[in-house]
Write an enzyme that holds these catalytic residues in place. Structure first.
Site: not given
Ligand code: AMP
Length: 117
Positions: A34, A89, A96, A102, A104
């Site tokens: 992440d 999420n 989300q 995805h 975590h």
């Molecule tokens: P969510 O808020 O559960 O949808 O999680 C999305 C996650 O994606 C967040 O923790 C972000 O930090 C992560 N994220 C977004 N863009 C990227 C990226 N390009 N590379 C790695 N992680 C990312």
């Protein structure tokens, strides 16, 4: 919905079109760090086939969630975390922000020095 969606950032990571620190992959899922870690070890595991959330992935192909959990366990263990949290999420109201399924993977330690790919 399946395959790749043009404007989806995680589809682009799966395809290798934008950079990410990929830790491991199998035929069905990819694990990468992440970009904004919330724990000493924080990876995301995403399915290769685009679905908007975990429930949709389960409805489309229940086995894919098993492949994702297996990959999550591999990268958590490789980072020194036998114990870890998995979070999915679901919906903007639950936090989300990326609408490609995805998990975590959150661990208390990070001893991972090599990727598994
Ligand atoms: P969510 O808020 O559960 O949808 O999680 C999305 C996650 O994606 C967040 O923790 C972000 O930090 C992560 N994220 C977004 N863009 C990227 C990226 N390009 N590379 C790695 N992680 C990312």
């Amino acid at each position: 919905m399946s395959g790749s969606v043009p404007d989806c950032i995680f589809c682009k990571i799966v395809a290798g079109d934008i950079p990410a620190e990929v830790l491991a992959r199998n035929d069905h899922a990819v694990a990468f760090r992440d970009v904004n870690p919330q724990a000493p070890f924080h990876a995301l595991v995403v399915p290769v086939d685009h679905q908007p959330d975990a429930a949709a992935s389960a409805a489309a192909d229940p086995a894919v969630l098993g492949h994702m959990v297996t990959l999550a366990d591999e990268v958590a263990n490789a980072s020194g975390n036998e114990d870890y949290r998995l979070v999915a999420n679901t919906g903007a109201g639950a936090g989300q922000s990326v609408f490609h399924t995805h998990l975590h993977v959150l661990g208390a330690t990070t001893s991972m020095t090599e990727t598994l790919v």
